[in-house]
Structure formats: structure tokens, C-alpha cells
Write a protein that holds these residues in place. Structure first.
Motif, PDB file in Angstrom:
ATOM      1  N   TYR A 334       0.873  -1.176   0.000  1.00  0.00           N
ATOM      2  CA  TYR A 334       0.000   0.000   0.000  1.00  0.00           C
ATOM      3  C   TYR A 334       0.908   1.223   0.000  1.00  0.00           C
ATOM      4  CZ  TYR A 334      -3.681  -3.295   1.270  1.00  0.00           C
ATOM      5  OH  TYR A 334      -4.560  -4.355   1.283  1.00  0.00           O
ATOM      6  N   ALA A 335       0.922   1.948  -1.115  1.00  0.00           N
ATOM      7  CA  ALA A 335       1.812   3.102  -1.276  1.00  0.00           C
ATOM      8  C   ALA A 335       0.977   4.383  -1.358  1.00  0.00           C
ATOM      9  CB  ALA A 335       2.669   2.934  -2.529  1.00  0.00           C
ATOM     10  N   PHE A 336       1.256   5.326  -0.476  1.00  0.00           N
ATOM     11  CA  PHE A 336       0.492   6.570  -0.409  1.00  0.00           C
ATOM     12  C   PHE A 336       1.382   7.734  -0.852  1.00  0.00           C
ATOM     13  CE2 PHE A 336      -0.981   3.538   2.718  1.00  0.00           C
ATOM     14  CZ  PHE A 336      -2.313   3.411   2.367  1.00  0.00           C
ATOM     15  N   ALA A 337       0.963   8.418  -1.927  1.00  0.00           N
ATOM     16  CA  ALA A 337       1.728   9.536  -2.498  1.00  0.00           C
ATOM     17  C   ALA A 337       3.099   9.098  -3.002  1.00  0.00           C
ATOM     18  CB  ALA A 337       1.877  10.665  -1.482  1.00  0.00           C
ATOM     19  N   PRO A 338       3.199   7.973  -3.711  1.00  0.00           N
ATOM     20  CA  PRO A 338       4.530   7.556  -4.186  1.00  0.00           C
ATOM     21  C   PRO A 338       4.965   8.385  -5.388  1.00  0.00           C
ATOM     22  CG  PRO A 338       2.876   6.091  -5.083  1.00  0.00           C
ATOM     23  CD  PRO A 338       2.134   7.048  -4.177  1.00  0.00           C
ATOM     24  N   PRO A 339       6.258   8.670  -5.520  1.00  0.00           N
ATOM     25  CA  PRO A 339       6.752   9.248  -6.770  1.00  0.00           C
ATOM     26  C   PRO A 339       6.839   8.158  -7.833  1.00  0.00           C
ATOM     27  CG  PRO A 339       8.559   8.897  -5.245  1.00  0.00           C
ATOM     28  CD  PRO A 339       7.312   8.530  -4.505  1.00  0.00           C
ATOM     29  N   PRO A 340       6.864   8.521  -9.108  1.00  0.00           N
ATOM     30  CA  PRO A 340       7.058   7.514 -10.158  1.00  0.00           C
ATOM     31  C   PRO A 340       8.442   6.874 -10.010  1.00  0.00           C
ATOM     32  CG  PRO A 340       6.273   9.600 -11.074  1.00  0.00           C
ATOM     33  CD  PRO A 340       6.670   9.871  -9.665  1.00  0.00           C
ATOM     34  N   ALA A 360      -3.184   8.396  -4.772  1.00  0.00           N
ATOM     35  CA  ALA A 360      -2.797   9.796  -4.960  1.00  0.00           C
ATOM     36  C   ALA A 360      -3.962  10.675  -4.530  1.00  0.00           C
ATOM     37  CB  ALA A 360      -2.432  10.057  -6.415  1.00  0.00           C
ATOM     38  N   HIS A 361      -3.691  11.686  -3.731  1.00  0.00           N
ATOM     39  CA  HIS A 361      -4.739  12.545  -3.196  1.00  0.00           C
ATOM     40  C   HIS A 361      -4.844  13.839  -3.990  1.00  0.00           C
ATOM     41  CE1 HIS A 361      -5.903  15.817  -0.191  1.00  0.00           C
ATOM     42  NE2 HIS A 361      -7.014  15.163  -0.432  1.00  0.00           N
ATOM     43  N   ASN A 362      -5.985  14.051  -4.628  1.00  0.00           N
ATOM     44  CA  ASN A 362      -6.335  15.310  -5.275  1.00  0.00           C
ATOM     45  C   ASN A 362      -5.203  15.801  -6.185  1.00  0.00           C
ATOM     46  OD1 ASN A 362      -8.288  17.263  -5.761  1.00  0.00           O
ATOM     47  ND2 ASN A 362      -7.495  18.649  -4.201  1.00  0.00           N
ATOM     48  N   THR A 363      -4.578  16.963  -5.880  1.00  0.00           N
ATOM     49  CA  THR A 363      -3.547  17.521  -6.763  1.00  0.00           C
ATOM     50  C   THR A 363      -2.146  17.373  -6.169  1.00  0.00           C
ATOM     51  OG1 THR A 363      -3.825  19.736  -5.817  1.00  0.00           O
ATOM     52  CG2 THR A 363      -5.154  19.186  -7.748  1.00  0.00           C
ATOM     53  N   ASP A 364      -1.948  16.421  -5.284  1.00  0.00           N
ATOM     54  CA  ASP A 364      -0.630  16.138  -4.695  1.00  0.00           C
ATOM     55  C   ASP A 364       0.428  16.088  -5.807  1.00  0.00           C
ATOM     56  OD1 ASP A 364       1.595  15.129  -3.411  1.00  0.00           O
ATOM     57  OD2 ASP A 364       0.606  13.342  -2.621  1.00  0.00           O
ATOM     58  N   LEU A 365       1.518  16.847  -5.628  1.00  0.00           N
ATOM     59  CA  LEU A 365       2.514  16.931  -6.700  1.00  0.00           C
ATOM     60  C   LEU A 365       3.435  15.719  -6.782  1.00  0.00           C
ATOM     61  CD1 LEU A 365       5.531  19.293  -5.858  1.00  0.00           C
ATOM     62  CD2 LEU A 365       4.114  18.228  -4.098  1.00  0.00           C
ATOM     63  N   ILE A 366       3.669  14.997  -5.675  1.00  0.00           N
ATOM     64  CA  ILE A 366       4.703  13.956  -5.676  1.00  0.00           C
ATOM     65  C   ILE A 366       4.369  12.786  -6.614  1.00  0.00           C
ATOM     66  CG2 ILE A 366       5.950  12.287  -4.244  1.00  0.00           C
ATOM     67  CD1 ILE A 366       6.845  15.199  -3.927  1.00  0.00           C
ATOM     68  N   TRP A 541      -2.876  24.148  -3.906  1.00  0.00           N
ATOM     69  CA  TRP A 541      -2.583  23.354  -2.704  1.00  0.00           C
ATOM     70  C   TRP A 541      -1.922  22.023  -3.053  1.00  0.00           C
ATOM     71  CZ3 TRP A 541      -7.205  24.963  -4.517  1.00  0.00           C
ATOM     72  CH2 TRP A 541      -8.133  24.010  -4.927  1.00  0.00           C
ATOM     73  N   PHE A 542      -1.050  22.072  -4.095  1.00  0.00           N
ATOM     74  CA  PHE A 542      -0.362  20.854  -4.520  1.00  0.00           C
ATOM     75  C   PHE A 542       0.607  20.344  -3.453  1.00  0.00           C
ATOM     76  CE2 PHE A 542       1.915  24.532  -6.096  1.00  0.00           C
ATOM     77  CZ  PHE A 542       3.253  24.259  -5.831  1.00  0.00           C
ATOM     78  N   VAL A 543       1.034  21.211  -2.527  1.00  0.00           N
ATOM     79  CA  VAL A 543       1.882  20.765  -1.415  1.00  0.00           C
ATOM     80  C   VAL A 543       1.021  20.293  -0.244  1.00  0.00           C
ATOM     81  CG1 VAL A 543       3.612  21.470   0.275  1.00  0.00           C
ATOM     82  CG2 VAL A 543       3.800  22.243  -2.098  1.00  0.00           C
ATOM     83  N   VAL A 544      -0.011  21.058   0.100  1.00  0.00           N
ATOM     84  CA  VAL A 544      -0.918  20.686   1.190  1.00  0.00           C
ATOM     85  C   VAL A 544      -1.538  19.315   0.945  1.00  0.00           C
ATOM     86  CG1 VAL A 544      -3.098  21.291   2.334  1.00  0.00           C
ATOM     87  CG2 VAL A 544      -1.427  23.080   1.801  1.00  0.00           C
ATOM     88  N   ASP A 545      -1.869  19.022  -0.313  1.00  0.00           N
ATOM     89  CA  ASP A 545      -2.495  17.739  -0.652  1.00  0.00           C
ATOM     90  C   ASP A 545      -1.568  16.558  -0.404  1.00  0.00           C
ATOM     91  OD1 ASP A 545      -4.949  18.710  -1.356  1.00  0.00           O
ATOM     92  OD2 ASP A 545      -4.531  18.826  -3.500  1.00  0.00           O
ATOM     93  N   HIS A 546      -0.267  16.812  -0.245  1.00  0.00           N
ATOM     94  CA  HIS A 546       0.702  15.728  -0.052  1.00  0.00           C
ATOM     95  C   HIS A 546       0.766  15.264   1.404  1.00  0.00           C
ATOM     96  CE1 HIS A 546       4.164  13.218  -0.790  1.00  0.00           C
ATOM     97  NE2 HIS A 546       4.878  13.864   0.114  1.00  0.00           N
ATOM     98  N   ASP A 547       0.313  16.064   2.326  1.00  0.00           N
ATOM     99  CA  ASP A 547       0.459  15.758   3.751  1.00  0.00           C
ATOM    100  C   ASP A 547      -0.305  14.487   4.127  1.00  0.00           C
ATOM    101  OD1 ASP A 547       1.471  17.134   6.359  1.00  0.00           O
ATOM    102  OD2 ASP A 547      -0.544  16.434   6.826  1.00  0.00           O
TER     103      ASP A 547
END
Length: 564
Positions: A334-340, A360-366, A541-547
């Protein structure tokens, strides 16, 4: 009081004055701080007096003129080179005492790659594309989030499968995902005890940051999770300088015996972890042979979890001797907000990817962030920088209100430039002004099944930004404070038999954020190709979405049957 001075000469004069003061021992830090505060107060008073005497319109025109001059001052030729020299002199002097030669080599390699990406778009006589970047942000906010389904797409419930079927998946999968997400959040604690891991269940404790420059592997723990009858391998995300260096070194490196390529920093971290991990897994599965191995993490930890899973699956012959029969076949990730972290996709088999889930959550940039994606970001800003619009009109479009004809005209030109950049990117190359092209790097992917969590209400991005910031609170105490503001609306939501009745049809909302007070979320499966092509910056909020707190909030607010 120097109307004849250009921004360049004024900047040079100021720089010379500061340098002279500093070399002479100049003013002390406290005096400088006091003078800075006094200057800020004086500007505030002056603005208020100007507005009172000359009116709001004159004030707006003056602000626009000042902002234009500031942008020009920041853009004069040589700014970028000066910044690079300052970083090279100062930053390395600070870092060398605390990082090893290997870490410095990795960091320099990573920074060199990013330098190559952005240097490709430098234009003679131009400095930093400040106004183009601001205009890119304004134009992007007017677009629908790239990964959201179409507004008229039906939102279905029930079981689904990769590539089609329903949007919501079985309750057990999502319940387990939420549980391991919360473990991935707790692993950010200072030690295993603070992460609520029972000491008697621990088989490997590498949670606490170890001192010394060579400790470059991601922090992690292996323990028995009795609630889910699992042996949990939880990898922490970025929380130290060594973690950040692993993140930055994103150049592709041969992985899995040459079957493909992976993110160099993450692949190296996983390889360092693997021998220690096997010892712990052997001990844990001997004590609990019927427990399932689960590898999980957030951000850097998620990318590492994906590569560890692939490494364990590809070393079956070697590892099977040390683990119970079928343990690696049943393994879950289970990977949450993984980079490619991988390419190509067709090098992996269905058995490699069994029970591998990424979120991936919403507009999370990672999850969108690869070297190719950075090239595309630079290209989009480059195309906007070269639209035929005077600088003063660009600035007005950045700070002006929607609906004003002049603002709309500039934004339309910016959106046309974005479409042109995207069209060229589809062909694999970006055309430069004059001669030459920039060849795009190959795509990197998130392996396995990828799910996207997104807000259900169809509020526009600007309206939702303040609400998202207010609700993005990591601590329980803060969450309670924010919750009190929305008690009435929360009660209204909880008393509603079906949350879908809050929306007037699929993917639309009749209640504003202020009326609803809370946003519910939905989840759909997207292809690895879709997220590989998504823009890095897709909202404010591409950073906030990563939290991790944002991910936990989204899971808890999913529009789901009650039994979840």
C-alpha cells in the motif's frame, strides 16, 4: 525620489550600499531588524494615506506600476547566474561538515540534472520568468483538475476491476488501505514507542534517525500488526537531509537485474534496506507463519515500498528458502503519495504487481513528479513567457479580477500557449523560439493499480483553496478546533442517510463550502499512464495535498457504504 533611475541601477546601488555596510562591520543584526520593521510600518502608513488622499483607483494603478518594476528588477540579465554562484559558494560550505562524500556526490548529480532541465529554456537577455510563472498559475486555476473524472461521469458503487467497472472498490481493500495509511503517518514519530508500536511486536526498529553522514537509508520498522494479522514493513517518508538527497537523485538507473530502470535514490535506498529486512521478515514469519507481509509507506517511503515489493518478488528463489511457503505470493503493498519509480510498465508481470496498490490525493505533486514532468512544467512556463503580450498587461492579468476584458484576453493567450506546449509534448519534443528543440525524457510510472482520491463537490479551485488550507490540520487538537467551526454542517452530514443526497447529480454540489462546512471525497482508479502525464502544479494546494493528514482526512470522508 529617483524617477530617472532604472530598476537595474537602483538594484545595483542598493547592492553596493549593503555590501559596503557589511564589509565595514555596518549595522548590527538588531539595528537592521528594527530598521526593517520601521520601514515596513512606514510603507503601511504611506499606503493608507495615499489611498485616503487619491482614491482606490489611483492606488491600484500605483500598485500595478510598482509591481511591474519589481518584476522587471527581478528579471534583469544575470540574476540566475548570480543566484547559482551564491548557492555554490554558501550552501556547499554549510553542507560539507554534515554530509558524506557519497551524499555530496548524489546531491551534486541530482542538482546537475535539474540544472540541465531548466537551462534548456534560458533565453539570452532574459532572467527568471517570474511573471510567466505567475501567469501559468493563474491560467492553471481556471482548468479542471487533470485527474478528476468528467463532471457528468456517473459515480458508481460496488466491486470494480482495473481498467473499468465501478469507481468504488471492495470495503476490505479500502479499510486495509486506511489502516496502513495511519501506520505510515505514525512512523514519522521520533521513535517506535512514539509511533505506538508495541515493543514486544518489533522485529526491526530503524525508526529513530541515526547520527552520522553515512546513514542514508530511509527510516523503517518491521513489526507484527495483530489487528490485520500482518507483518508490517512501514517505511517513513522524507524527514531528514539524507531523505531529501535520496528524493533529489531521480536519474534513472538499471534495476531488477536489468529488467527496467528505477529512480536512482529510491532504488539505492531499497537495496541498502533489503538484507536487514530479510532477517527481520524471517524472524517475524517464523513467529507468525499465517500472517501476511504488508509493505507500506508515504512519499519517499511509498516509493521505497514499491521497489522493495518488486525486489522481494524478483528474488523469490533466493528468498523462498527463508520465508514460509507462499509468503511472497500473498505479499501486499500500500503506497500513499509515491513518486514515479519504474519504467517500462510492460517489463513487469501480473505476478510482480499482484496486490500492489497506490493512492494519490487530489492535486498532490509527488505522484506526478518525474524529470519528464519537470521538463513539461518548464516548457509550459517557457511557452507562456513567449506570448506576444506586454509585461504590464501580464502583471495586470496576474493580479486583476476575472471577467475584465483585458485580463480575460491575456489569460486566453496563456491558455492557448499551454495547449500548444501540451500538443508538442505529445510528440516527445518541445520547440524553442528560433532554432532547436528539447527532447523529453522517457516517462516514469507508478507500478501496480493506482487510485485517485478527489473532493466530491464541484467547487472551483479558488473557492476551495481557503477551505482546504483551513481543514489541513495535522494535530488532533487542531482538528478538533476546526471541527467546532463546522459542528452544524457536520451534524447535517452525519444525519443524512446517504451522503450522495448532498449533491445534485453526479459530481456536482448544491451547497457551497460555507454551507456544507465539510467536503466529502470520492475515489476512482486511473491508469499509470494518466498520472505520468499529469501536470505537477494543478492547483494552489499541490503541497498541502501531499500531507499524510490530508490523505487520512480523504479516506475518512469517502462517500462509502456504512460498513466500511
Amino acid at each position: 525620489p529617483n524617477p530617472k533611475g532604472t530598476p537595474q541601477t537602483l538594484s545595483a546601488t542598493l547592492a553596493a550600499r549593503v555590501r559596503t555596510e557589511g564589509e565595514a562591520g555596518g549595522m548590527g543584526a538588531w539595528r537592521a531588524l528594527a530598521l526593517g520593521a520601521a520601514a515596513a510600518a512606514a510603507v503601511g502608513v504611506a499606503v493608507a494615506m495615499f489611498r485616503f488622499r487619491y482614491g482606490q483607483r489611483a492606488m491600484d494603478e500605483t500598485v500595478e506600476a510598482v509591481v511591474t518594476k519589481v518584476f522587471k528588477a527581478l528579471q534583469f540579465e544575470g540574476t540566475t547566474a548570480t543566484l547559482e554562484q551564491a548557492v555554490d559558494r554558501g550552501v556547499w560550505r554549510l553542507l560539507r561538515p554534515i554530509i558524506s562524500e557519497q551524499m555530496e556526490e548524489n546531491l551534486r548529480e541530482g542538482l546537475a540534472i535539474y540544472g540541465q532541465i531548466f537551462d534548456a529554456y534560458k533565453q539570452p537577455g532574459k532572467g527568471l520568468p517570474i511573471s510567466a510563472g505567475a501567469l501559468y498559475r493563474r491560467a492553471t486555476l481556471r482548468r479542471r483538475n487533470f485527474l478528476d473524472p468528467p463532471p457528468d461521469a456517473p459515480y458508481l458503487r460496488g466491486a470494480g476491476s482495473a481498467g473499468g467497472g465501478a469507481n468504488i472498490y471492495d470495503d476490505e481493500l479500502l479499510a486495509r488501505a486506511q489502516h496502513f495509511l495511519e501506520l505510515s503517518e505514525e512512523i514519522y514519530a521520533d521513535d517506535a514507542d512514539a509511533a505506538n508500536i508495541n515493543a514486544r511486536d518489533i522485529y526491526l526498529d530503524r525508526v529513530e534517525d541515526e547520527k552520522g553522514p553515512d546513514k542514508i537509508l530511509p527510516r523503517h520498522a518491521v513489526f507484527a500488526d495483530h489487528l490485520t494479522r500482518s507483518i508490517a514493513v512501514v517505511v517513513r517518508g522524507t524527514a531528514s537531509l539524507s531523505d531529501a538527497i535520496l528524493d533529489l537523485n531521480a536519474s534513472p538507473v538499471a534495476a531488477l537485474g536489468g529488467r527496467g530502470k528505477s529512480h536512482k535514490g529510491i532504488n539505492n535506498g531499497a537495496e541498502i534496506m533489503l538484507p536487514h529486512l530479510l532477517d527481520a521478515l524471517e524472524a517475524a514469519t517464523t513467529a507468525h507463519p499465517d500472517y501476511t507481509i504488508v509493505v507500506t509507506g508515504h512519499s519517499l517511503g511509498a516509493g521505497t515500498a514499491l521497489m522493495l515489493t518488486l525486489m522481494l518478488r524478483n528474488g523469490k528463489a533466493e528468498f523462498k528458502k527463508r520465508l514460509p511457503r507462499g509468503a511472497l505470493d500473498k505479499l501486499e503493498c500500500y503506497a500513499f503519495a509515491p513518486p514515479p519509480v519504474w519504467r517500462p510498465l510492460d517489463a513487469l508481470t501480473s505476478s510482480d504487481l499482484a496486490n500492489v496498490y497506490s493512492f494519490a490525493h487530489n492535486t498532490d505533486l509527488i505522484p506526478r513528479c518525474s524529470l519528464r514532468a519537470l521538463q513539461l512544467l518548464a516548457a509550459r512556463i517557457y511557452y507562456i513567457e513567449n506570448i506576444d503580450v506586454p509585461e504590464s498587461k501580464r502583471i495586470k492579468a496576474v493580479i486583476g479580477p476575472d471577467g475584465e476584458p483585458e485580463v480575460e484576453s491575456v489569460l486566453a493567450a496563456a491558455e492557448t500557449a499551454l495547449s500548444a506546449a501540451d500538443a508538442d509534448a505529445a510528440d516527445g519534443a518541445i520547440d524553442l523560439v528560433g532554432d532547436g528543440t528539447v527532447q523529453l525524457r522517457e516517462r516514469m510510472y507508478i507500478p501496480g493499480r493506482v487510485f485517485h482520491l478527489y473532493p466530491a463537490a464541484a467547487w472551483n479551485k479558488s473557492a476551495r483553496a481557503g477551505f482546504a488550507r483551513r481543514m489541513s490540520i495535522a494535530s488532533e487538537e487542531g482538528a478538533e478546533d476546526a471541527g467546532r467551526e463546522d459542528d452544524g454542517a457536520m451534524k447535517k452530514v452525519l444525519e443524512t442517510p446517504h451522503l450522495a443526497t448532498l449533491t445534485a447529480g453526479p459530481h456536482s454540489a448544491t451547497l457551497s463550502p460555507e454551507d456544507a462546512g465539510i467536503d466529502t471525497y470520492r475515489i476512482h482508479e486511473i491508469g499509470a499512464e494518466a498520472i505520468a502525464d499529469a501536470p505537477i502544479i494543478d492547483s494552489d494546494w499541490f503541497v498541502v495535498d501531499h500531507d499524510t493528514a490530508a490523505y487520512v482526512r480523504a479516506f475518512r470522508r469517502l462517500e462509502m457504504p456504512e460498513k466500511l
